[in-house]
Design a protein around this motif. Structure first.
Motif, PDB file in Angstrom:
ATOM      1  N   MET A 175      59.562  70.223 -97.319  1.00 32.24           N
ATOM      2  CA  MET A 175      60.701  71.074 -97.623  1.00 32.24           C
ATOM      3  C   MET A 175      60.646  72.367 -96.812  1.00 32.24           C
ATOM      4  N   ASP A 176      59.435  72.950 -96.708  1.00 35.80           N
ATOM      5  CA  ASP A 176      59.303  74.232 -96.029  1.00 35.80           C
ATOM      6  C   ASP A 176      59.260  74.087 -94.518  1.00 35.80           C
ATOM      7  N   ASP A 177      59.229  72.819 -94.012  1.00 39.94           N
ATOM      8  CA  ASP A 177      59.131  72.618 -92.578  1.00 39.94           C
ATOM      9  C   ASP A 177      60.307  73.237 -91.846  1.00 39.94           C
ATOM     10  N   SER A 178      61.459  73.319 -92.486  1.00 40.43           N
ATOM     11  CA  SER A 178      62.645  73.844 -91.825  1.00 40.43           C
ATOM     12  C   SER A 178      62.496  75.326 -91.509  1.00 40.43           C
ATOM     13  N   HIS A 179      61.535  75.970 -92.148  1.00 41.10           N
ATOM     14  CA  HIS A 179      61.328  77.390 -91.912  1.00 41.10           C
ATOM     15  C   HIS A 179      60.134  77.654 -91.001  1.00 41.10           C
ATOM     16  N   SER A 180      59.551  76.593 -90.411  1.00 44.68           N
ATOM     17  CA  SER A 180      58.320  76.752 -89.648  1.00 44.68           C
ATOM     18  C   SER A 180      58.533  77.489 -88.347  1.00 44.68           C
ATOM     19  N   THR A 181      59.785  77.573 -87.858  1.00 42.96           N
ATOM     20  CA  THR A 181      60.047  78.247 -86.591  1.00 42.96           C
ATOM     21  C   THR A 181      60.552  79.672 -86.788  1.00 42.96           C
ATOM     22  N   GLN A 182      60.501  80.180 -88.007  1.00 37.40           N
ATOM     23  CA  GLN A 182      60.988  81.528 -88.245  1.00 37.40           C
ATOM     24  C   GLN A 182      60.079  82.548 -87.562  1.00 37.40           C
ATOM     25  N   GLU A 183      60.633  83.733 -87.323  1.00 39.17           N
ATOM     26  CA  GLU A 183      59.894  84.788 -86.659  1.00 39.17           C
ATOM     27  C   GLU A 183      58.640  85.152 -87.467  1.00 39.17           C
ATOM     28  N   PRO A 184      57.497  85.340 -86.788  1.00 43.11           N
ATOM     29  CA  PRO A 184      56.301  85.748 -87.526  1.00 43.11           C
ATOM     30  C   PRO A 184      56.486  87.131 -88.135  1.00 43.11           C
ATOM     31  N   ARG A 185      55.892  87.332 -89.280  1.00 39.70           N
ATOM     32  CA  ARG A 185      56.015  88.621 -89.950  1.00 39.70           C
ATOM     33  C   ARG A 185      55.241  89.696 -89.190  1.00 39.70           C
ATOM     34  N   SER A 186      55.729  90.915 -89.260  1.00 38.18           N
ATOM     35  CA  SER A 186      55.058  92.021 -88.586  1.00 38.18           C
ATOM     36  C   SER A 186      53.707  92.290 -89.245  1.00 38.18           C
ATOM     37  N   ASP A 187      52.847  92.987 -88.512  1.00 40.17           N
ATOM     38  CA  ASP A 187      51.555  93.376 -89.073  1.00 40.17           C
ATOM     39  C   ASP A 187      51.736  94.177 -90.350  1.00 40.17           C
ATOM     40  N   GLU A 188      52.693  95.084 -90.310  1.00 34.84           N
ATOM     41  CA  GLU A 188      52.904  95.963 -91.453  1.00 34.84           C
ATOM     42  C   GLU A 188      53.373  95.181 -92.684  1.00 34.84           C
ATOM     43  N   ALA A 189      54.241  94.198 -92.450  1.00 37.89           N
ATOM     44  CA  ALA A 189      54.703  93.367 -93.565  1.00 37.89           C
ATOM     45  C   ALA A 189      53.546  92.551 -94.138  1.00 37.89           C
ATOM     46  N   LEU A 190      52.685  92.054 -93.263  1.00 39.10           N
ATOM     47  CA  LEU A 190      51.525  91.300 -93.731  1.00 39.10           C
ATOM     48  C   LEU A 190      50.585  92.193 -94.535  1.00 39.10           C
ATOM     49  N   MET A 191      50.406  93.419 -94.085  1.00 36.45           N
ATOM     50  CA  MET A 191      49.506  94.328 -94.794  1.00 36.45           C
ATOM     51  C   MET A 191      50.058  94.667 -96.169  1.00 36.45           C
ATOM     52  N   LEU A 192      51.364  94.863 -96.253  1.00 33.49           N
ATOM     53  CA  LEU A 192      51.976  95.129 -97.558  1.00 33.49           C
ATOM     54  C   LEU A 192      51.823  93.920 -98.479  1.00 33.49           C
ATOM     55  N   SER A 193      51.949  92.727 -97.898  1.00 40.60           N
ATOM     56  CA  SER A 193      51.778  91.509 -98.679  1.00 40.60           C
ATOM     57  C   SER A 193      50.339  91.392 -99.177  1.00 40.60           C
ATOM     58  N   PHE A 194      49.391  91.735 -98.310  1.00 48.76           N
ATOM     59  CA  PHE A 194      47.980  91.722 -98.705  1.00 48.76           C
ATOM     60  C   PHE A 194      47.723  92.743 -99.802  1.00 48.76           C
ATOM     61  N   ARG A 195      48.319  93.919 -99.671  1.00 43.51           N
ATOM     62  CA  ARG A 195      48.171  94.954-100.700  1.00 43.51           C
ATOM     63  C   ARG A 195      48.647  94.456-102.054  1.00 43.51           C
ATOM     64  N   ASP A 196      49.673  93.584-102.007  1.00 39.34           N
ATOM     65  CA  ASP A 196      50.243  93.067-103.246  1.00 39.34           C
ATOM     66  C   ASP A 196      49.531  91.815-103.747  1.00 39.34           C
ATOM     67  N   GLY A 197      48.432  91.443-103.078  1.00 41.79           N
ATOM     68  CA  GLY A 197      47.611  90.358-103.596  1.00 41.79           C
ATOM     69  C   GLY A 197      47.589  89.072-102.811  1.00 41.79           C
ATOM     70  N   ASN A 198      48.242  89.036-101.643  1.00 40.86           N
ATOM     71  CA  ASN A 198      48.282  87.814-100.840  1.00 40.86           C
ATOM     72  C   ASN A 198      47.112  87.798 -99.861  1.00 40.86           C
ATOM     73  N   ALA A 199      46.050  87.088-100.213  1.00 43.71           N
ATOM     74  CA  ALA A 199      44.846  87.050 -99.383  1.00 43.71           C
ATOM     75  C   ALA A 199      45.100  86.372 -98.043  1.00 43.71           C
ATOM     76  N   ARG A 200      46.017  85.415 -98.000  1.00 40.71           N
ATOM     77  CA  ARG A 200      46.291  84.714 -96.740  1.00 40.71           C
ATOM     78  C   ARG A 200      46.927  85.648 -95.716  1.00 40.71           C
ATOM     79  N   ALA A 201      47.639  86.641 -96.181  1.00 37.23           N
ATOM     80  CA  ALA A 201      48.219  87.626 -95.261  1.00 37.23           C
ATOM     81  C   ALA A 201      47.103  88.368 -94.532  1.00 37.23           C
ATOM     82  N   PHE A 202      46.035  88.674 -95.244  1.00 32.04           N
ATOM     83  CA  PHE A 202      44.901  89.347 -94.618  1.00 32.04           C
ATOM     84  C   PHE A 202      44.230  88.432 -93.605  1.00 32.04           C
ATOM     85  N   GLU A 203      44.101  87.162 -93.945  1.00 28.26           N
ATOM     86  CA  GLU A 203      43.503  86.204 -93.013  1.00 28.26           C
ATOM     87  C   GLU A 203      44.296  86.138 -91.712  1.00 28.26           C
ATOM     88  N   GLU A 204      45.612  86.216 -91.821  1.00 24.67           N
ATOM     89  CA  GLU A 204      46.449  86.187 -90.626  1.00 24.67           C
ATOM     90  C   GLU A 204      46.263  87.451 -89.794  1.00 24.67           C
TER      91      GLU A 204
END
Length: 202
Positions: free
Chosen positions: A1-30
């Motif tokens: 189902m999520d394959d259709s979104h696999s070509t979307q623009e990668p999230r910015s570093d700042e967006a990933l850091m905010l996601s990590f701050r909110d508890g998303n460990a995979r954002a930190f791994e990225e």
């Protein structure tokens, strides 16, 4: 189902850091995957010791983890990361100078042995020659020349050439005006050209 979104623009570093701050460990791994190589190259060429550079790299990311709850999107994440890395290198340099002061008769060895590893990712277009046979010599000479640059010039050169940061970002990291950063880069390049002048056959 999520394959259709696999070509979307990668999230910015700042967006990933905010996601990590909110508890998303995979954002930190990225974030680690994105920046570990550039940070490691900077640290390695700054401290000239592979195992120590690896330890400092771990410390950079450890400090990010410790500070995540206080993170605010006020500047580029790369600026923050390299500020942490630079501060660690400054502390390391001070410790090294202290050790040299209290142990002046310690044998000096091992620097040239590390040179090939230090320059694994030097961009080919930084080497002014087409003679492939001379490339290993040039890499070793370039590594040695970079190591001998004044600290303020070396860090600017490494952040610009090895990590691809803008002059503005570098200025924010080192706390200097953009024009000063450009001047340091110009001096660094001139010294490196002089060091490699005898390899330039043109």
């Amino acid at each position: 189902m999520d394959d259709s979104h696999s070509t979307q623009e990668p999230r910015s570093d700042e967006a990933l850091m905010l996601s990590f701050r909110d508890g998303n460990a995979r954002a930190f791994e990225e974030l680690v995957a994105r920046h570990r190589r550039g940070l490691f190259n900077f640290l390695l060429r700054s401290v000239q010791n592979r195992s120590r550079a690896e330890e400092l790299l771990q410390e950079v990311f450890l400090r990010v983890v410790r500070s995540k709850d206080r993170y605010e999107r006020t500047a580029k994440l790369t600026t923050w990361l390299y500020t942490i890395a630079r501060n660690l290198c400054v502390d390391e340099s001070r410790r090294a100078k202290f050790r040299r002061t209290v142990s002046l008769d310690a044998p000096r060895r091992g620097q040239e042995e590390d040179s090939p590893a230090m320059v694994e990712t030097v961009p080919a277009d930084q080497v002014a020659t087409d003679d492939a046979a001379a490339a290993p010599q040039i890499r070793a000479r370039l590594a040695k020349a970079i190591a001998q640059l004044p600290d303020d010039q070396r860090e600017v050169f490494l952040m610009r050439q090895m990590s691809g940061l803008s002059f503005k970002e570098i200025g924010d990291i080192v706390g200097a005006p953009e024009n000063t950063v450009k001047s340091r880069m110009r001096y660094a390049l001139e010294k490196l050209r002089q060091e490699l002048a005898d390899f330039d056959t043109r």
